[in-house]
Scaffold this active site. Structure first.
Site, PDB file in Angstrom:
ATOM      1  N   GLY A  50      75.349  46.832  33.659  1.00  0.00           N
ATOM      2  CA  GLY A  50      73.924  46.562  33.597  1.00  0.00           C
ATOM      3  C   GLY A  50      73.117  47.707  33.030  1.00  0.00           C
ATOM      4  N   SER A  51      72.191  48.197  33.804  1.00  0.00           N
ATOM      5  CA  SER A  51      71.107  49.035  33.328  1.00  0.00           C
ATOM      6  C   SER A  51      71.532  50.413  32.840  1.00  0.00           C
ATOM      7  CB  SER A  51      70.075  49.203  34.447  1.00  0.00           C
ATOM      8  OG  SER A  51      69.032  50.053  34.050  1.00  0.00           O
TER       9      SER A  51
END
Length: 650
Positions: free
Chosen positions: A72-73
Site C-alpha cells: 500500500g502506501s
C-alpha cells in the site's frame, strides 16, 4: 536450541532485541500477509489498526516484527519515523522481500535525528522467501549482532519457547547512532558532481543529506548508479506527527531547494477552508506548516493525490520520481511512465538532487510481469450481461488483483472485451485499490495498458510468467465484503441498523468527468436527506474546471460540500467524520473503504457512484451490486489456492 536463519541486513539498527539484565529474546510478531504501516499501524500507540490484517489489535512496540513486506502506501516511512521518535518502534523488522519504504524511516531517523533516537532504531533485515517461511510457528527471536555468538552479521535466532535461548549471553556494546552505519558506497558508480556532494565537498547541507539518503537506498536496492528524473511528486507533505514537520523544516534551514519540477500531494487539511469545515487548529496549524515548508523548498501549490490529472502529467517512457501509491501505480500502468513506489522523505531527497537509484521498474527487465491473472471467465459470466453499477467492479477487481499478485508484477488477462466501456476513471479506481493490497508499483492489463497493448508483447508477457491464477466469484465476493465491511452491522442484506451519516467522494481526487457524472446523477435524484452529509475532495485545478462548466453549482445545489488540498485518507476526525461512533460512511472508493475503518474507527459501506447518491437521499437499503448477485456459475481456481492473501500454486 534456537535456530539460526541467515539474511541480509538492510539497516543496522541501534535498538537491542534484548538486554544484558533482561530476557535474552524478544517476542516474534509474525504474519504471512504484508502490512502497510500507514493506515495499518497507529504511530501514537504502535497498535495495528488495519481491519483486514490478521495481526489487528497487536502492538508492534518491543517486538521483532516479521512480515513479507510493506504494502500500500508510500507513507510507511513516515509512520516508522514517528514510532522511532515516540520510542515505540519494533526492535527489529524482518521481511521476506527487500522493502526500501520501511528502511527509509530508519535511515532518516539516523541521518537527521541522530543521537535523539540513540537506541530506538530497529534493525531491518531481509531473509528471502524460503527462510521467511521458516519463521512460522516461532514465538521468540533475537538478532545475532546482539548476542555473543559466532554467527555472521545478518543472522537471526528464532525459537518456539524461551528455553531455547538458554546459554546465550548478551553483548554489552554501545549501539549508538553512527551515520551510514556500515554502508559502503565504493561500488556505486557516481559522477564527480554526485561524489562531491556525497562526500560533503560540495552542495548545501540539505543536498548532502539528500544525496546520502538516495545513495543508501541505492545500496539497499543494489542499484549500480543514479539516474536523472524529469519531475517529482511529493507524498511526504502530509502531517501524521511532529517528526515529518521537523524533517522538512530542517531541510529548509539547511538551504534546500528542489532542482526539478515538483508537485505536492494532498496535505492534511484544506489550507483555505479548514476553519469553516470545523477542523481543529491542533491539526490544521502544523499541517499548514508542513505545506508551507515544502513550498519554501520550491514545490508547486498543487496539493492533489491525482497528479496524473494535472497538465504536467508525464509521458510514456519518462523517468519520474512519484510518491503516493495510487499515483505511482497509475503512472506506471496507464501512462507508461517509470517510477518506483518512492517512499516519503526519499521523494523530496530525489527532488533536491534530481536523481533516483537505477533499480526496480526503471529497468526494462523489471517491468515484465511475474504472474498472469485471468479474469475472462468472471467477466463473461457476471460483467458482460449487465451494465448496472459496473463502476464498482473496477476497485473490487484492483483489490483482488493486489491480493493475488503477492508481490509480483501482474498481467491481468480477459478484460479486452471491456476496452471500449472502460474509462480513465475506471482505471483510476482500479489502480488505487490495487495500491492498497499490492506491493508492486505496476500492473499490466492485456490489450489495454500501453506496455501490454500490442498482441506480440501481450503474449510474450503472459508466456513469461512463472505463476498463473484465475479470479473466482469467491475472490471477488470476498474483496467486496472486505470493502463493504460496514454491512456487518446490517439488520439484513438490504438494510442497516446504523445510519449512513456521511457520503464521501474523491479518493483519489475527483476528475472532471466524475464531477460531470455526479452532477448528472444528482440532478435526477430526489432531495438529499438533511441528516446525511455529502462531501467531495478534489484538486484546486479540477475544482476550477468543474466550476467553469457549472458542475460545482449543480452539486452544491444538491448539498455537496467541497474540500480541496486534502483527501479522505487524511480527514480522520469529527466534525468531518461523523461524531457518532456507530455512524456509517458510504463511499465508492476502494482505497477509502480499505483504509477508512482503521483510520476513522467508523464502519464503511462501499458501492457504486449511483448507490452513493441514493444513500445521500436517505436510502439505506443498499443491495450488493446487481452483477455480483447474478449467480450464473462458480469459476474454478485453476492450479491455485489462497491462504490469508498468499497465492500458492499447486
Amino acid at each position: 536450541m534456537a535456530t539460526s536463519i541467515s539474511g541480509r541486513t538492510l539497516v543496522r539498527g541501534t535498538a537491542k532485541c534484548s538486554s544484558s539484565s533482561g530476557p535474552r529474546h524478544t517476542p516474534l510478531l509474525y504474519s504471512d500477509v504484508g502490512l502497510s504501516f500507514w493506515g495499518g499501524i497507529d504511530p501514537a500507540t504502535s497498535i495495528i489498526i488495519d481491519h483486514t490484517h490478521p495481526l489487528r489489535g497487536q502492538a508492534v512496540a518491543d517486538t521483532i516484527l516479521a512480515i513479507p513486506s510493506g504494502r500500500g502506501s508510500c507513507t510507511g516511512s513516515q509512520v516508522l519515523l514517528e514510532l522511532i521518535l515516540n520510542g515505540i518502534a519494533p526492535r527489529a523488522i524482518i521481511t521476506r522481500d527487500v522493502d526500501p519504504i520501511l528502511c527509509v524511516g530508519a535511515i532518516i531517523a539516523e541521518e537527521v535525528f541522530g543521537a535523539e533516537v540513540s537506541h530506538n532504531i530497529p534493525t531491518i533485515m531481509s531473509v528471502g522467501r524460503e527462510r521467511f517461511d521458516q519463521l512460522t510457528n516461532n514465538s521468540y527471536a533475537m538478532i545475532a549482532k546482539d548476542a555473543t555468538t559466532k554467527l555472521p552479521e545478518g543472522s537471526l535466532l528464532v525459537g518456539s519457547n524461551e528455553n531455547e535461548f538458554s546459554g546465550i549471553s548478551m553483548r554489552n556494546d554501545d549501539n549508538s547512532v553512527v551515520k551510514g552505519n556500515g554502508v559502503d558506497f565504493s561500488l556505486l558508480q557516481l559522477s564527480e558532481e554526485e561524489r562531491a556532494i556525497l562526500d560533503g565537498r560540495s552542495g548545501t547541507a540539505a543536498e548532502q543529506i539528500a544525496m546520502r539518503t538516495i545513495c543508501r537506498i541505492a545500496s539497499i536496492t543494489d542499484a549500480p548508479k543514479l539516474i536523472p528524473v524529469t519531475q517529482a511528486h511529493i507524498d511526504g507533505c502530509t502531517y501524521i506527527g511532529p517528526g515529518g514537520l521537523r524533517f522538512v523544516e530542517r531541510l529548509v534551514k539547511m538551504g534546500g531547494k528542489v532542482n526539478i519540477p515538483t508537485t505536492l500531494n494532498s496535505v492534511s487539511a484544506d489550507r483555505r477552508r479548514w476553519a469553516s469545515l470545523g477542523v481543529s487548529s491542533d491539526l490544521a496549524v502544523p499541517a499548514n506548516a508542513v505545506g508551507d515548508a515544502y513550498l519554501k523548498l520550491g514545490c508547486t501549490e498543487s496539493f492533489t493525490c491525482a497528479p496524473y490529472l494535472l497538465p504536467t502529467k508525464p509521458g510514456c517512457g519518462e523517468d519520474i520520481c512519484w510518491g503516493e501509491s495510487n499515483a505511482v501505480v497509475y503512472s506506471n500502468s496507464v501512462l507508461g511512465a517509470r517510477t518506483e513506489k518512492v517512499a516519503d522523505y526519499v521523494d523530496i531527497c530525489s527532488a533536491i538532487t534530481g536523481r533516483v537509484p537505477f533499480c526496480g521498474v526503471y529497468l526494462d527487465a523489471n517491468r515484465r510481469p511475474g504472474i498472469a491473472i485471468d479474469v475472462k471467465q468472471f467477466v463473461n459470466d457476471y460483467i458482460l450481461p449487465t451494465t448496472k453499477d459496473t463502476d464498482a467492479f473496477w476497485p473490487i477487481l484492483g483489490h483482488v488483483v493486489g491480493i493475488l499478485s503477492d508481490g509480483e508484477i501482474p498481467i491481468v488477462v480477459g478484460l479486452e472485451e471491456l476496452d471500449e466501456e472502460m474509462s480513465q476513471d475506471d482505471l483510476k479506481a482500479f489502480c488505487a485499490a490495487f495500491g492498497t493490497t499490492g506491493s508492486s508499483p505496476l500492473v499490466h492489463i492485456a490489450g489495454i495498458t500501453p506496455e501490454a497493448k500490442e498482441s506480440s508483447t501481450k503474449h510474450e508477457f503472459i508466456e513469461g510468467c512463472h505463476k498463473r491464477a484465475e479470479i473466482t466469484y469467491q475472490d471477488v465476493r470476498k474483496s467486496y465484503e472486505m470493502l463493504d465491511s460496514g454491512r456487518t452491522t446490517s439488520s439484513g442484506d438490504d438494510g442497516c441498523s446504523s445510519p449512513i451519516e456521511l457520503v464521501a467522494f474523491g479518493n483519489p481526487h475527483l476528475s472532471l468527468d466524475e464531477c460531470a457524472k455526479l452532477a448528472s446523477l444528482m440532478t435526477q435524484a430526489p432531495e438529499k436527506e438533511a441528516k446525511v452529509k455529502v462531501m467531495a475532495t478534489l484538486s484546486r485545478h479540477v475544482y476550477d474546471l468543474a466550476k467553469e462548466r457549472g458542475h460545482v453549482e449543480t452539486m452544491e445545489s444538491f448539498g455537496v460540500t467541497f474540500i480541496n488540498d486534502t483527501c479522505w485518507c487524511m480527514l480522520l476526525d469529527a466534525p468531518i467524520v461523523p461524531p457518532n461512533p456507530k455512524a456509517l460512511v458510504m463511499t465508492n472508493s476502494g482505497k477509502y473503504a480499505h483504509y477508512g475503518p482503521g483510520l476513522t474507527n467508523r464502519g464503511l459501506r462501499f458501492g457504486s457512484m449511483a448507490q452513493c447518491v441514493e444513500a445521500a437521499t436517505g436510502n439505506t437499503r443498499l443491495s450488493s451490486p446487481r452483477w455480483l448477485t447474478q449467480k450464473r456459475g462458480i469459476v474454478s481456481l485453476c492450479g491455485a489456492t489462497m491462504s490469508r492473501g498468499r497465492l500458492r500454486l499447486r
